[in-house]
Design a protein around this motif. Structure first.
Motif, PDB file in Angstrom:
ATOM      1  N   LEU A 191      12.947  15.432  39.249  1.00  0.00           N
ATOM      2  CA  LEU A 191      11.857  15.836  40.145  1.00  0.00           C
ATOM      3  C   LEU A 191      10.790  16.635  39.393  1.00  0.00           C
ATOM      4  N   ALA A 192      11.227  17.519  38.501  1.00  0.00           N
ATOM      5  CA  ALA A 192      10.270  18.316  37.734  1.00  0.00           C
ATOM      6  C   ALA A 192       9.422  17.422  36.828  1.00  0.00           C
ATOM      7  N   VAL A 193      10.120  16.513  36.096  1.00  0.00           N
ATOM      8  CA  VAL A 193       9.377  15.614  35.208  1.00  0.00           C
ATOM      9  C   VAL A 193       8.470  14.695  36.021  1.00  0.00           C
ATOM     10  N   GLY A 194       8.961  14.184  37.166  1.00  0.00           N
ATOM     11  CA  GLY A 194       8.144  13.317  38.014  1.00  0.00           C
ATOM     12  C   GLY A 194       6.917  14.037  38.542  1.00  0.00           C
ATOM     13  N   THR A 195       7.065  15.307  38.906  1.00  0.00           N
ATOM     14  CA  THR A 195       5.920  16.078  39.386  1.00  0.00           C
ATOM     15  C   THR A 195       4.859  16.222  38.302  1.00  0.00           C
ATOM     16  N   LEU A 196       5.322  16.505  37.073  1.00  0.00           N
ATOM     17  CA  LEU A 196       4.374  16.601  35.963  1.00  0.00           C
ATOM     18  C   LEU A 196       3.682  15.263  35.721  1.00  0.00           C
ATOM     19  N   LEU A 197       4.453  14.171  35.808  1.00  0.00           N
ATOM     20  CA  LEU A 197       3.852  12.851  35.630  1.00  0.00           C
ATOM     21  C   LEU A 197       2.822  12.552  36.719  1.00  0.00           C
ATOM     22  N   LEU A 198       3.154  12.917  37.956  1.00  0.00           N
ATOM     23  CA  LEU A 198       2.220  12.685  39.054  1.00  0.00           C
ATOM     24  C   LEU A 198       0.941  13.488  38.871  1.00  0.00           C
ATOM     25  N   ALA A 199       1.096  14.751  38.444  1.00  0.00           N
ATOM     26  CA  ALA A 199      -0.087  15.581  38.215  1.00  0.00           C
ATOM     27  C   ALA A 199      -0.949  14.994  37.097  1.00  0.00           C
ATOM     28  N   GLY A 200      -0.276  14.572  36.008  1.00  0.00           N
ATOM     29  CA  GLY A 200      -1.035  13.967  34.914  1.00  0.00           C
ATOM     30  C   GLY A 200      -1.717  12.679  35.330  1.00  0.00           C
ATOM     31  N   LEU A 201      -1.012  11.845  36.098  1.00  0.00           N
ATOM     32  CA  LEU A 201      -1.615  10.596  36.555  1.00  0.00           C
ATOM     33  C   LEU A 201      -2.798  10.863  37.484  1.00  0.00           C
ATOM     34  N   ALA A 202      -2.646  11.847  38.362  1.00  0.00           N
ATOM     35  CA  ALA A 202      -3.758  12.164  39.270  1.00  0.00           C
ATOM     36  C   ALA A 202      -4.994  12.585  38.487  1.00  0.00           C
ATOM     37  N   TRP A 203      -4.796  13.399  37.461  1.00  0.00           N
ATOM     38  CA  TRP A 203      -5.938  13.849  36.650  1.00  0.00           C
ATOM     39  C   TRP A 203      -6.562  12.684  35.887  1.00  0.00           C
ATOM     40  N   LEU A 204      -5.718  11.864  35.259  1.00  0.00           N
ATOM     41  CA  LEU A 204      -6.238  10.722  34.511  1.00  0.00           C
ATOM     42  C   LEU A 204      -6.946   9.730  35.435  1.00  0.00           C
ATOM     43  N   THR A 205      -6.370   9.530  36.623  1.00  0.00           N
ATOM     44  CA  THR A 205      -7.005   8.608  37.574  1.00  0.00           C
ATOM     45  C   THR A 205      -8.368   9.128  38.007  1.00  0.00           C
ATOM     46  N   MET A 206      -8.467  10.414  38.286  1.00  0.00           N
ATOM     47  CA  MET A 206      -9.748  10.984  38.683  1.00  0.00           C
ATOM     48  C   MET A 206     -10.791  10.810  37.585  1.00  0.00           C
ATOM     49  N   MET A 207     -10.380  11.069  36.322  1.00  0.00           N
ATOM     50  CA  MET A 207     -11.327  10.925  35.225  1.00  0.00           C
ATOM     51  C   MET A 207     -11.746   9.458  35.041  1.00  0.00           C
ATOM     52  N   ASN A 208     -10.765   8.555  35.096  1.00  0.00           N
ATOM     53  CA  ASN A 208     -11.068   7.143  34.893  1.00  0.00           C
ATOM     54  C   ASN A 208     -11.912   6.587  36.041  1.00  0.00           C
ATOM     55  N   VAL A 209     -11.555   6.966  37.280  1.00  0.00           N
ATOM     56  CA  VAL A 209     -12.325   6.481  38.424  1.00  0.00           C
ATOM     57  C   VAL A 209     -13.741   7.030  38.391  1.00  0.00           C
ATOM     58  N   ARG A 210     -13.889   8.284  37.988  1.00  0.00           N
ATOM     59  CA  ARG A 210     -15.231   8.858  37.885  1.00  0.00           C
ATOM     60  C   ARG A 210     -16.067   8.084  36.873  1.00  0.00           C
ATOM     61  N   ARG A 211     -15.449   7.726  35.735  1.00  0.00           N
ATOM     62  CA  ARG A 211     -16.190   6.977  34.725  1.00  0.00           C
ATOM     63  C   ARG A 211     -16.489   5.570  35.206  1.00  0.00           C
ATOM     64  N   ARG A 212     -15.507   4.937  35.885  1.00  0.00           N
ATOM     65  CA  ARG A 212     -15.712   3.570  36.343  1.00  0.00           C
ATOM     66  C   ARG A 212     -16.680   3.489  37.516  1.00  0.00           C
ATOM     67  N   MET A 213     -16.753   4.554  38.299  1.00  0.00           N
ATOM     68  CA  MET A 213     -17.621   4.544  39.470  1.00  0.00           C
ATOM     69  C   MET A 213     -19.018   5.070  39.173  1.00  0.00           C
ATOM     70  N   ARG A 214     -19.280   5.472  37.937  1.00  0.00           N
ATOM     71  CA  ARG A 214     -20.614   5.950  37.599  1.00  0.00           C
ATOM     72  C   ARG A 214     -21.686   4.893  37.877  1.00  0.00           C
ATOM     73  N   PRO A 215     -21.422   3.578  37.552  1.00  0.00           N
ATOM     74  CA  PRO A 215     -22.443   2.574  37.915  1.00  0.00           C
ATOM     75  C   PRO A 215     -22.710   2.508  39.414  1.00  0.00           C
ATOM     76  N   LEU A 216     -21.663   2.666  40.242  1.00  0.00           N
ATOM     77  CA  LEU A 216     -21.884   2.644  41.691  1.00  0.00           C
ATOM     78  C   LEU A 216     -22.722   3.845  42.125  1.00  0.00           C
ATOM     79  N   GLU A 217     -22.483   4.989  41.502  1.00  0.00           N
ATOM     80  CA  GLU A 217     -23.289   6.169  41.834  1.00  0.00           C
ATOM     81  C   GLU A 217     -24.737   5.973  41.389  1.00  0.00           C
ATOM     82  N   ASP A 218     -24.915   5.279  40.235  1.00  0.00           N
ATOM     83  CA  ASP A 218     -26.278   4.952  39.815  1.00  0.00           C
ATOM     84  C   ASP A 218     -26.961   4.029  40.816  1.00  0.00           C
TER      85      ASP A 218
END
Length: 496
Positions: A191-218
């Motif tokens: 559970l501890a390792v899974g929580t860390l993985l989920l937190a890391g995935l959430a952060w990476l997803t936010m960064m990647n989605v922000r970069r991928r959605m920049r054209p839509l924001e443009d």
């Protein structure tokens, strides 16, 4: 002008709406985190269940081996007592019974046929042995079955049993408390390792989605700027675009270009319409004012002389004719604007050119007229429209040039087109007037005519799918060239 809708924007932020789980970025992040969480839960559950099954299988194997060993020995309780001197039996079965404690991993006890714990080797049964005998209701059911789980004084055990030769039963139980504690620790670690993985995935997803959605924001920024009136804005390209977003960007930019072109065309058409209405009103007001003036003079009895009345009558007829020609030309332009269905047929354009030259010679005998239109040249066109084009071009020369200025009418075939030109040696036009020569009601230098002749020429030629161009300069005359498609018609006599 379209209504301007102001939308507050910020770089990289799209509209000013507050972001949250309902935004596309939040939904994508939640979807990825949810899928990973589900995968972690399933993987943890499967791994822990497999580990528990493996460890319990090892405990059950040891218990079954001990049970089979006792069962095959055919010993009785009395024999076990008498053989207490044997180290193997005493050390394995009797000594543990003397040292049994509440936390001992293995419990060995002997019960009679009624399930009561009995004394072995002179030692009475301990509390653990009595508790084990109490939880086993039917000892006979353990001899041939697989070990199963019981709880003895709050501690989980795996228990089995062996039948002795005298009908007594030996109960063998091994604690699984350590096994369950180990599984619990593994679960907490997962559970501890899974929580860390989920937190890391959430952060990476936010960064990647922000970069991928920049054209839509443009795109949102560009749309907002266009809504505020900046029709020249376009969606910029990104350094690492995805295929779908790049296709959307190209399609959106194409649409914006079409919108801008349509808006500019509408504005230009509206301006032309306003100018056209104003010019038409002015052109019609002049003859109407003259006619009204003469009628007022006649009504007041001021035209006593027959010559004055005749002169007034002729002037009113001239103004009526002028208005009639103006209305006819306006109707012609209106029909051309509506893209009428022309009556196409094979027309000898050479004959039309020669007819136009003959008309000009009849009207102005002193004007030198040269014609290059021998033989026959057939085109698939509307005959009345081409006659009107030639009549307007020749009439333009007749009205705007001196009567002794030479005129040349020519016709030739080039590839799949036919070129017709009318050239004069008149005063010509400057660059500014030449750019407006096809505008409606435009008259260079305020000369005679309605100013609609060249506009009608352009409209008729365009309706035939052709082009019309002028070449002129001050003092060098004016040359009007009409290019028409042949449309499958043949030519006779070679060069026209």
């Amino acid at each position: 002008m379209p209504a301007r809708v102001k939308v507050r924007t910020r770089r990289g932020g799209g509209t000013g709406r507050r972001r949250g789980v309902h935004s596309l970025r939040g939904k994508l992040t939640l979807a990825n985190v949810g899928l990973l969480a589900l995968g972690i839960v399933v993987a943890t559950a499967v791994s822990l269940m497999a580990m528990r099954h493996y460890l319990l299988d090892q405990v059950d194997t040891e218990l079954v081996q001990m049970r089979d060993s006792l069962g095959s020995s055919r010993l009785t309780v009395r024999q076990i007592d008498s053989l207490s001197a044997l180290a193997v039996v005493r050390d394995r079965f009797v000594a543990p019974a003397q040292q049994e404690s509440p936390n001992q991993d293995t419990i060995f006890t002997v019960v009679d046929r009624t399930g009561e714990a009995v004394t072995v080797g002179g030692f009475p049964p301990t509390e653990g042995q009595r508790a084990l005998a109490a939880v086993v209701a039917e000892p006979s059911g353990l001899t041939g079955a697989d070990p199963h789980g019981v709880t003895v004084r709050g501690t989980p055990y795996r228990v089995t049993g062996a039948r002795l030769a005298d009908g007594s039963y030996v109960l063998l139980a091994t604690s699984t408390d350590g096994l369950h504690k180990g599984i619990a620790k593994a679960l907490k670690l997962d559970l501890a390792v899974g929580t860390l993985l989920l937190a890391g995935l959430a952060w990476l997803t936010m960064m990647n989605v922000r970069r991928r959605m920049r054209p839509l924001e443009d795109m949102v920024e560009t749309s907002s700027a266009i809504a505020e009136g900046d029709l020249t804005r376009r969606v910029p390209s990104t350094r690492d675009p995805t295929d779908e977003v790049e296709q959307l960007r190209i399609a959106l930019n194409s649409m914006l270009h079409q919108v801008e072109s349509a808006y500019r065309t509408r504005e230009r058409s509206a301006a032309q319409l306003r100018r056209f209405v104003g010019d038409a009103s002015h052109e019609l007001r002049t003859p109407l004012s003259a006619i009204r003036g003469y009628l007022q003079l006649y009504d007041q009895g001021m035209l006593h002389d027959p010559d004055e009345r005749l002169r007034a009558w002729r002037r009113m007829n001239a103004e009526v004719d002028r208005m009639g020609r103006l209305v006819d030309e306006l109707l012609t332009l209106a029909r051309l604007d509506q893209q009428p269905r022309l009556r196409f047929r094979n027309v000898d354009l050479s004959a039309l050119v020669r007819d136009a030259a003959a008309d000009l010679r009849a009207q102005q005998p002193d004007r030198p007229v040269a014609v290059t239109a021998a033989g026959a040249l057939l085109v698939h066109a509307d005959e009345s429209g081409l006659r009107q084009v030639l009549g307007n071009l020749v009439g333009n020369v007749r009205v705007h040039t001196p009567a002794d200025v030479p005129v040349r009418l020519g016709l030739e075939r080039a590839d799949q087109a036919v070129r017709l030109w009318v050239a004069d040696k008149g005063p010509g036009l400057d660059e500014e007037d030449a750019a407006r020569v096809f505008d409606r009601f435009f008259r260079a230098g305020g000369g005679a005519g309605s100013g609609l002749g060249m506009a009608i020429v352009q409209g008729v030629v365009t309706a035939h799918g052709g082009e019309v161009a002028v070449r002129t300069a001050p003092g060098e005359g004016l040359t009007v060239t009409v290019t028409l498609p042949v449309r499958g018609a043949g030519a006779c006599g070679g060069r026209a």
